[in-house]
Scaffold this active site. Structure first.
Site, short mmCIF file in Angstrom:
data_model
loop_
_atom_site.label_atom_id
_atom_site.label_comp_id
_atom_site.label_asym_id
_atom_site.label_seq_id
_atom_site.Cartn_x
_atom_site.Cartn_y
_atom_site.Cartn_z
N GLU A 17 0.97 -1.27 0.04
CA GLU A 17 -0.02 -0.08 0.04
C GLU A 17 0.97 1.24 -0.12
OE1 GLU A 17 -3.68 0.69 2.70
OE2 GLU A 17 -2.08 2.22 3.53
N THR A 48 -3.99 4.87 -1.50
CA THR A 48 -4.94 5.41 -0.82
C THR A 48 -5.59 6.45 -1.42
OG1 THR A 48 -3.57 6.85 0.67
CG2 THR A 48 -3.82 4.38 1.43
N TYR A 49 -6.84 6.72 -0.49
CA TYR A 49 -7.90 7.92 -1.11
C TYR A 49 -8.28 8.73 0.15
CZ TYR A 49 -11.79 9.58 -3.82
OH TYR A 49 -12.91 10.49 -4.43
N ALA A 123 -20.12 0.84 3.16
CA ALA A 123 -19.15 0.41 2.09
C ALA A 123 -19.80 -0.48 1.46
CB ALA A 123 -17.90 -0.38 2.45
N TYR A 143 -11.69 -6.32 9.21
CA TYR A 143 -11.14 -6.03 10.90
C TYR A 143 -10.77 -7.13 11.78
CZ TYR A 143 -11.97 -1.46 8.65
OH TYR A 143 -12.14 -0.42 7.53
N HIS A 147 -14.14 -3.69 13.83
CA HIS A 147 -14.35 -2.19 13.36
C HIS A 147 -14.55 -1.28 14.58
CE1 HIS A 147 -15.68 1.79 11.71
NE2 HIS A 147 -14.57 1.45 10.98
N LYS A 163 -21.16 -6.98 2.56
CA LYS A 163 -20.25 -6.33 1.77
C LYS A 163 -19.83 -7.46 0.65
CE LYS A 163 -16.52 -4.60 3.72
NZ LYS A 163 -15.82 -3.53 4.51
N GLN A 210 4.91 6.21 15.64
CA GLN A 210 4.00 5.83 14.53
C GLN A 210 3.02 4.90 15.25
OE1 GLN A 210 6.27 2.97 12.28
NE2 GLN A 210 4.38 2.45 11.07
P1 FAD Z 1 -17.81 -0.27 6.43
O1 FAD Z 1 -17.74 -1.77 5.83
O2 FAD Z 1 -19.11 0.35 5.81
O3 FAD Z 1 -17.95 -0.46 8.15
C1 FAD Z 1 -17.98 0.71 9.05
C2 FAD Z 1 -18.98 0.20 10.13
O4 FAD Z 1 -20.25 0.17 9.84
C3 FAD Z 1 -18.37 -0.89 10.82
O5 FAD Z 1 -18.56 -0.92 12.05
C4 FAD Z 1 -19.42 -2.00 10.40
O6 FAD Z 1 -19.76 -3.06 10.96
C5 FAD Z 1 -20.62 -1.17 10.23
N1 FAD Z 1 -21.62 -1.54 9.04
C6 FAD Z 1 -21.33 -1.84 7.91
N2 FAD Z 1 -22.48 -2.34 7.08
C7 FAD Z 1 -23.64 -2.01 8.00
C8 FAD Z 1 -24.76 -2.17 7.94
N3 FAD Z 1 -25.29 -2.87 6.65
N4 FAD Z 1 -25.50 -1.95 8.95
C9 FAD Z 1 -25.28 -1.52 10.04
N5 FAD Z 1 -23.87 -1.31 10.17
C10 FAD Z 1 -22.80 -1.61 9.17
N6 FAD Z 1 -9.84 5.11 4.73
C11 FAD Z 1 -9.54 6.28 4.08
O7 FAD Z 1 -10.07 7.26 4.10
N7 FAD Z 1 -8.80 6.05 2.72
C12 FAD Z 1 -8.26 4.93 2.35
O8 FAD Z 1 -7.61 5.02 1.35
C13 FAD Z 1 -8.16 3.83 3.37
N8 FAD Z 1 -7.82 2.47 2.94
C14 FAD Z 1 -8.13 1.73 3.91
C15 FAD Z 1 -7.48 0.10 3.37
C16 FAD Z 1 -7.66 -0.61 4.34
C17 FAD Z 1 -7.14 -2.17 4.04
C18 FAD Z 1 -8.43 -0.55 5.68
C19 FAD Z 1 -8.68 -1.96 6.41
C20 FAD Z 1 -8.88 0.59 5.95
C21 FAD Z 1 -9.00 1.72 5.05
N9 FAD Z 1 -9.21 2.92 5.20
C22 FAD Z 1 -9.04 3.75 4.55
C23 FAD Z 1 -10.10 3.08 6.65
C24 FAD Z 1 -11.56 2.79 6.56
O9 FAD Z 1 -12.16 4.01 5.53
C25 FAD Z 1 -12.12 3.26 7.90
O10 FAD Z 1 -12.04 1.88 8.67
C26 FAD Z 1 -13.68 3.19 7.78
O11 FAD Z 1 -14.11 3.49 9.31
C27 FAD Z 1 -14.53 1.88 7.60
O12 FAD Z 1 -14.52 1.58 6.22
P2 FAD Z 1 -15.03 0.32 5.72
O13 FAD Z 1 -15.31 0.42 4.26
O14 FAD Z 1 -14.57 -0.82 6.29
O15 FAD Z 1 -16.41 0.51 6.20
#
Ligand code: FAD
Length: 285
Positions: A17, A48-49, A123, A143, A147, A163, A210
């Site tokens: 990454e 990343t974004y 997501a 996670y 999460h 997802k 870090q």
């Molecule tokens: P989701 O999958 O939507 O989950 C978020 C929360 O919502 C979780 O607690 C989940 O249990 C809950 N949830 C999900 N679906 C539902 C539903 N249908 N109903 C109720 N609750 C639900 N951040 C950035 O800004 N830029 C990046 O480039 C970036 N890269 C990343 C790369 C990796 C590999 C990882 C692990 C994280 C990255 N992140 C990045 C951080 C990420 O954006 C955060 O961790 C964010 O808080 C959650 O994103 P997610 O896509 O996992 O969310």
């Protein structure tokens, strides 16, 4: 190339990454890092974004450079918390124009002072949107230590299944420092029918600042062995760096021996550390 096709049950893939430079720095400032990282021949490099619009502008340009100048597959991250569906569409269009077809669909974190937009809540909704938009292979985040906003490990894994059902073809994990957490998590995924490849996220800790930042951001727990290393070498930057690399190598050896699909190295744009890890893994990769 579709990243999903790179997974093979007889071999662990290694991916990297990288992050775009801060808005105050020119995009060219990351080119040297890309060149060095790509020369290590990772399976693919993810970019990343910025969820708050910070640096998101350069994600596509950097992914495109990785793919076209270095011939390494790129995975472009995309977040939705601060985007409308038409803004997401324009980003996807830009990816398409640049021949980027592997994307990591993320919600992103809510940024203080920027109220989230309402088209996408999770997501999984973004994943569904990209899937119906068409032309992309989609990955998702997961996670092993839950999460931070999730009610429980059970609801978090049920949400993760949504997802995957929405179209995430493989998953990349948040960083962790105890491999058993990852193995337990993978087992729970399989129990609920999440059968896609799961890459283990490894972040070598090379300085004490870090790790403090990482723990406060993502809540990773630190095993006693790790804390002992920090206590002993935290004030000695070179020793701390070497211990951090050794710890990451140890994690990787165990993950490979356990047959994980992939290791996703959070390089922190540090080719020196990535190189040392790859050299230490030698013929294991
Ligand atoms: P989701 O999958 O939507 O989950 C978020 C929360 O919502 C979780 O607690 C989940 O249990 C809950 N949830 C999900 N679906 C539902 C539903 N249908 N109903 C109720 N609750 C639900 N951040 C950035 O800004 N830029 C990046 O480039 C970036 N890269 C990343 C790369 C990796 C590999 C990882 C692990 C994280 C990255 N992140 C990045 C951080 C990420 O954006 C955060 O961790 C964010 O808080 C959650 O994103 P997610 O896509 O996992 O969310």
């Amino acid at each position: 190339m579709k990243i999903l096709d790179m997974y093979n049950e007889n071999k662990t893939i290694l991916s990297f990454e990288v992050f775009p430079p801060k808005k105050t720095s020119p995009i060219e400032s990351v080119y040297g890092v890309l060149e060095e990282l790509c020369s290590l021949n990772p399976a693919y490099v993810s970019v990343t974004y910025g969820a708050g619009g910070t640096a998101s502008d350069n994600t596509c340009a950097i992914a495109s450079r990785i793919k076209h100048d270095y011939n390494i597959e790129a995975l472009a991250h995309i977040t939705c918390v601060n985007s409308t569906s038409s803004e997401v569409e324009s980003v996807l269009e830009e990816f398409k124009k640049n021949d980027i077809d592997n994307v990591l669909a993320l919600r992103g974190d809510v940024v203080p002072d920027i109220p989230p937009k309402t088209d996408f809540k999770y997501a999984s909704e973004l994943t569904e949107f990209i899937k119906s938009y068409g032309g992309f292979h989609i990955a998702g985040a997961c996670y092993p230590e839950i999460h931070p906003e999730a009610e429980s490990d059970i609801t978090d894994i049920i949400n993760l299944k949504k997802k995957v059902d929405a179209g995430a073809e493989f998953l990349i994990s948040q960083l962790f420092y105890d491999n058993n957490t990852f193995y337990d998590f993978t087992k729970h995924c399989r129990l609920v029918g999440i059968n896609v490849p799961i890459e283990a996220g490894i972040m070598p800790v090379i300085n004490q600042k870090q790790i403090q930042r990482m723990v406060s951001l993502c809540g990773a727990s630190l095993p006693a062995k790790f804390v002992r290393i920090m206590n002993r070498y935290g004030d000695n930057p070179e020793a701390m760096r070497d211990a951090g690399i050794a710890y990451a190598v140890d994690q990787c050896v165990d993950l490979i021996a356990n047959g994980v699909s992939g290791i996703h190295l959070y390089t922190m744009n540090n080719p020196y550390v990535a190189r040392r890890i790859i050299e230490a893994l030698g013929k294991l990769l």
